[in-house]
Each structure stands twice: as C-alpha cells, then as structure tokens.
Motif scaffolding. Structure first.
Motif, PDB file in Angstrom:
ATOM      1  N   ASN A 363      10.997   0.693 -44.826  1.00  0.00           N
ATOM      2  CA  ASN A 363       9.450   0.763 -44.844  1.00  0.00           C
ATOM      3  C   ASN A 363       9.075   0.369 -43.551  1.00  0.00           C
ATOM      4  N   ARG A 364       9.448  -0.740 -43.120  1.00  0.00           N
ATOM      5  CA  ARG A 364       9.287  -1.473 -41.728  1.00  0.00           C
ATOM      6  C   ARG A 364       9.423  -0.488 -40.639  1.00  0.00           C
ATOM      7  N   VAL A 365      10.304   0.294 -40.797  1.00  0.00           N
ATOM      8  CA  VAL A 365      10.629   1.214 -39.521  1.00  0.00           C
ATOM      9  C   VAL A 365       9.266   2.134 -39.422  1.00  0.00           C
ATOM     10  N   PHE A 366       8.586   2.544 -40.306  1.00  0.00           N
ATOM     11  CA  PHE A 366       7.548   3.396 -40.367  1.00  0.00           C
ATOM     12  C   PHE A 366       6.345   2.680 -39.625  1.00  0.00           C
ATOM     13  N   SER A 367       6.345   1.333 -39.440  1.00  0.00           N
ATOM     14  CA  SER A 367       5.230   0.848 -38.605  1.00  0.00           C
ATOM     15  C   SER A 367       5.630   0.340 -37.380  1.00  0.00           C
ATOM     16  N   THR A 368       6.888   0.453 -36.950  1.00  0.00           N
ATOM     17  CA  THR A 368       7.220   0.270 -35.523  1.00  0.00           C
ATOM     18  C   THR A 368       6.611   1.465 -34.537  1.00  0.00           C
ATOM     19  N   PRO A 369       6.565   1.117 -33.274  1.00  0.00           N
ATOM     20  CA  PRO A 369       5.898   1.956 -32.409  1.00  0.00           C
ATOM     21  C   PRO A 369       6.376   3.546 -32.195  1.00  0.00           C
ATOM     22  N   HIS A 370       7.856   3.428 -32.310  1.00  0.00           N
ATOM     23  CA  HIS A 370       8.523   4.619 -32.331  1.00  0.00           C
ATOM     24  C   HIS A 370       8.509   5.093 -33.711  1.00  0.00           C
ATOM     25  N   GLY A 371       8.869   4.446 -34.570  1.00  0.00           N
ATOM     26  CA  GLY A 371       9.105   5.082 -36.077  1.00  0.00           C
ATOM     27  C   GLY A 371       7.884   5.562 -36.688  1.00  0.00           C
ATOM     28  N   MET A 372       6.837   4.844 -36.138  1.00  0.00           N
ATOM     29  CA  MET A 372       5.355   5.724 -37.003  1.00  0.00           C
ATOM     30  C   MET A 372       5.286   6.878 -36.781  1.00  0.00           C
ATOM     31  N   PRO A 373       5.272   7.506 -35.469  1.00  0.00           N
ATOM     32  CA  PRO A 373       5.170   8.940 -35.391  1.00  0.00           C
ATOM     33  C   PRO A 373       6.341   9.736 -35.595  1.00  0.00           C
ATOM     34  N   PHE A 374       7.634   9.445 -35.217  1.00  0.00           N
ATOM     35  CA  PHE A 374       8.767   9.985 -35.029  1.00  0.00           C
ATOM     36  C   PHE A 374       9.813  10.045 -36.445  1.00  0.00           C
ATOM     37  N   THR A 375       9.969   8.830 -36.812  1.00  0.00           N
ATOM     38  CA  THR A 375      11.204   8.891 -38.037  1.00  0.00           C
ATOM     39  C   THR A 375      10.925   9.403 -39.260  1.00  0.00           C
ATOM     40  N   LYS A 376      11.328  10.297 -39.730  1.00  0.00           N
ATOM     41  CA  LYS A 376      10.960  11.116 -40.912  1.00  0.00           C
ATOM     42  C   LYS A 376      12.036  10.605 -42.019  1.00  0.00           C
TER      43      LYS A 376
END
Length: 471
Positions: A363-376
């Motif tokens: 869940n923390r990945v989805f708030s990183t600068p890259h993970g927020m828009p890219f990681t699905k």
C-alpha cells in the motif's frame, strides 16, 4: 569508467561484441525500426549503428541500452553481471548523491551553430518509430528545463525524456504530463503567459540518458545523480541562448521555447505498454538555435511490445528509487523489481514482521512519487525469493497465495493515461497480491518447511559456469 560521450560508449560496446555496425544502405522506414525490434529477440541484444541511410547524411544509433549486458557495461561492470547484482550496485552508488558537476568552456557539440533557416528534416535522420505513428518522433532525447520561479536553483533544473513529434521545419509538439517535472515548470510559465526555455539534447552518453528516465525527486538533480552513478563529477556546458546546463558530450542540441496557450494535435504514438496512445492536444516548441558535432549521430529509441530497449532503460532506475523510499520506512524490504511496463507491475521481496505486513508495504507503494500514477499491480514475496527471477516469483504465486485472503483491490486510484485499461484516462484500480508466507497473527500455513539446495551447489554452479566460459 565514466564515458565522455556516446561515441566512446559505442566503442566499448564494440570491444565487448555488443555493437553491430550496419554498413549496407538501408531505408529509414521500415528498416531502422524493423532491425531495432528484431535485435531484441536475440540473446544479449547488441546496439545497432546504421552508417548508410538512404536520403540522409547522418548515422543512427539504436538499442544502445537494449540489453542487461549493455546496462552492465554502462556501469563499468562485467557484461555478464547478474541483474540482481546490477540492482544492488546501482543502489550503493545512489547513496553517494550528490556529486557536484563541473563546467567546461568548450565541447564538440558546439562545433556547428545554426540560428537561422533551421530545418529539422535535413538536420536529423528522422523516421517513424512505428508505422501507425502520426509522424516523426524523437523518442530518446534528454530535455532540460528550469523552474521559472527558481531560475538559479540547479536542483530544480530538470533533465527528462518526453516524447517529441516533429510538426514543422523548426517546430515540435511535446507531452509535459502534469506529474512530470517539466509539466510543473511549464504550468508555472503558462500561468504567467510566458514561454519556457528548453534544450533538447540528442545522442547522449548513457548515464545521463539513464538519469533522464529516472523518477527522481523534484529537487534532486539528474546531473548530481549522474555523477554519483558514474563515480565522477558530470561535465556540463552552458546553452547558447539561456542559462540551461547541457551534457557536454551530447551530439546535437536543439534550443527553443515551449509557448503558452498554444496547442496542436499530437499522436497517436506507439508507446511502452505495447499499444498506441490516442491523439491529444499538446504544447508546441519553436526551435531557434541548433548546435551539433561534426557528422552527428542521431540516437533514437524503438518503443513497442515488450521487451524492447525502453524496458531495459527504465527498469533498474525505476526500481532503485522506489526501493530507497520503501527501505527508509520498512528496513525489511530486500529488493524491488519495477521493470515491468515502467513499474505498472512491481515485485517486492520483504521479510514480514507480523501478519499483514506485506500488504502494508504494498500500500505504501501507491503513495510514492512513481508508484502513485504508474503502479497498478504489486506482488510481494518472501525475502528468500529473488524478485528478478520470475520462476521463483511464479512459485510463490502458486503456493503462497490464497485468493480469498491475499488479494486486495483498491478502486478509483490515480493511474497513468498511457495504460489502456485506465478508465477514465488517468484513473485506475490497483491490485495487491500477497505471495509471502503468513506470520502470526495471520493464519499460518500447515506445512512451510522449505526444501533447501544440496550442500556444495554454489561451488558447483561456479565450476559449471567456468566450464561453459572456457568452451
């Protein structure tokens, strides 16, 4: 060793049998892209240098970053260095940031200066990357811009790779997405109805191209990180018409401005998810000055169905920043593999501290600068599973995942518009797959005694590898 320019790196690739020189006359279309697509089907796919292109004077380089062997040589490592070792080597050099750059007064990129009658169709060896593209694209240039509110802050100067469509003799369109640094720079300039100075550098040495495609922090300098990665201060030279800093070893520089409140239709373009993006209205760039080396090399990037060069280029340099961000808060994180479609798919290995720990990390990945828009999609595996070995990852997926309890779906999250499944464009659902061994207080598996390798396996692996090498 740090490379001064693209030509020096091509020579090193040639010395290591990682460069193919194409001396026969080829057509710009479809030959260049066809060859660049085909070379990725080869083992240890080499770079390509086209020396004779019908209708053009300049050579074209393709697939320069297009294999792990080339990637290792860029880091001055043995070309057969494993992917996992390259990841950890990049991570260790990352920690040396910042290394201050140095400025030079002269560089070959200033050998020729053109400030009138500019014609990009004559200066560049242009071709469509894919046959469905709307026009000629420059897909591997490093684009330099500054924050107009902080014009003297070098840490807020950005070097990034953004697609450019040639729309006229001295005009291009550019895609400055809102979550990219150049998008922030341009939005600030446009609010004041002012143009934004940019410099487009084509044919760069490999490390700055790597940094230009890396999701650094907004106030992290690509040049200072390039110095850390190459373990030597990076060499810069000033632009002719602005205060922008340029890679001194570049082949071609296009200096111009992005103009406010003017849009043209751009696209479609074959993108890294393996599909064409749609047509959108994008800002325009007017080129007013060109400098270049004698007989410059035009370097471009083939983008298509993975794997291609772009997947090697944006693999470890996407993985390492996310690893650094997670490791700061979760020391139990062992490695991050964000190689798949620019991190739309990500695999993380972690030593779980308590039940649900793996999901918390994901869940923390989805708030990183890259993970927020890219990681699905995030897959989390145990610390003894190599996230860069898909055989091991699939083992964990098949014998460590209970679909009822280990799969989590998050709806209405930020997404990347280039993902064809985003709906609406720029929005996405996200999925976490917990493929770790449960720890208390989670319900434990009945039998998790692992089969270990026989004693002496590591020694035999080294011996057999040497036997193969000596054949």
């Amino acid at each position: 060793m740090p490379y001064n320019d693209l030509r020096q790196f091509l020579s090193v690739l040639e010395d290591n049998n990682q460069l193919l020189k194409i001396n026969e006359k080829v057509m710009p279309e479809p030959d260049i892209s066809a060859a660049a697509a085909a070379v990725n089907k080869l083992t240890s796919s080499p770079a390509l240098l086209f020396n004779d292109i019908a209708g053009y004077h300049n050579r074209v380089a393709m697939n320069v970053h297009g294999s792990w062997e080339n990637h290792a040589l860029m880091l001055d490592m043995d070309k057969n260095t494993s992917l996992k070792k390259q990841f950890h080597e990049m991570n260790s050099r990352w920690l040396n940031y910042p290394v201050e750059p140095v400025y030079v007064d002269q560089a070959p990129c200033k050998e020729n200066i053109i400030n009138e009658d500019i014609n990009l169709f004559e200066l560049l060896s242009l071709f469509r990357v894919n046959k469905g593209d709307a026009g000629f694209y420059i897909s591997k240039a490093s684009i330099i811009s500054r924050d107009p509110e902080f014009p003297d802050d070098n840490d807020k100067q950005n070097v990034g790779i953004y697609r450019l469509q040639v729309t006229g003799k001295d005009e291009l369109s550019i895609q400055p997405s809102a979550f990219h640094d150049i998008g922030i720079h341009f939005s600030k300039a446009e609010r004041n109805n002012e143009p934004l100075d940019i410099a487009i550098t084509i044919g760069n040495e490999p490390v700055i191209t790597l940094m230009a495609s890396t999701p650094l922090g907004y106030d992290q300098s690509e040049y200072k990180m390039a110095g850390a990665i190459q373990q030597k201060p990076y060499e810069l030279i000033k632009a002719e018409t602005s205060n922008l800093d340029l890679p001194a070893g570049t082949e071609i520089v296009l200096e111009g401005k992005i103009y406010p409140n003017k849009r043209v239709v751009e696209g479609p373009f074959g993108e890294f998810p393996g599909s064409y993006s749609g047509a959108r209205k994008q800002p325009t760039v007017k080129i007013h000055t060109v400098t270049h080396r004698n007989n410059p090399i035009f370097e471009n990037l083939y983008v298509g169905m993975p794997w291609t060069e772009i997947d090697h280029l944006i693999a470890l340099n996407t993985s390492v920043p996310v690893y650094q961000q997670l490791k700061e808060e979760f020391p139990e994180v062992q490695a991050v593999n964000a190689m798949y479609t620019h991190g739309i798919g990500m695999i993380i290995s972690v030593k779980s501290r308590f039940g649900g720990f793996a999901k918390a990390v994901a869940n923390r990945v989805f708030s990183t600068p890259h993970g927020m828009p890219f990681t699905k999609i995030v897959i989390v595996v145990d610390e003894y599973v190599d996230p860069f070995d898909l055989n091991q990852v699939m083992w964990a997926m098949t014998v460590r995942v209970d679909p009822t309890n280990d799969v989590q779906i998050l709806n209405n999250m930020p997404g990347v518009a280039l993902d064809p499944t985003s709906n609406p464009s720029g929005m996405s659902s996200k999925m976490i797959i917990d493929a770790t061994t449960p720890v208390a207080p989670a319900r434990l598996l009945e039998d998790t005694n692992l089969v270990t390798l026989p004693d002496g396996s590591d020694e035999w692996l080294t011996k057999l590898q040497q036997m193969i090498k000596d054949q």
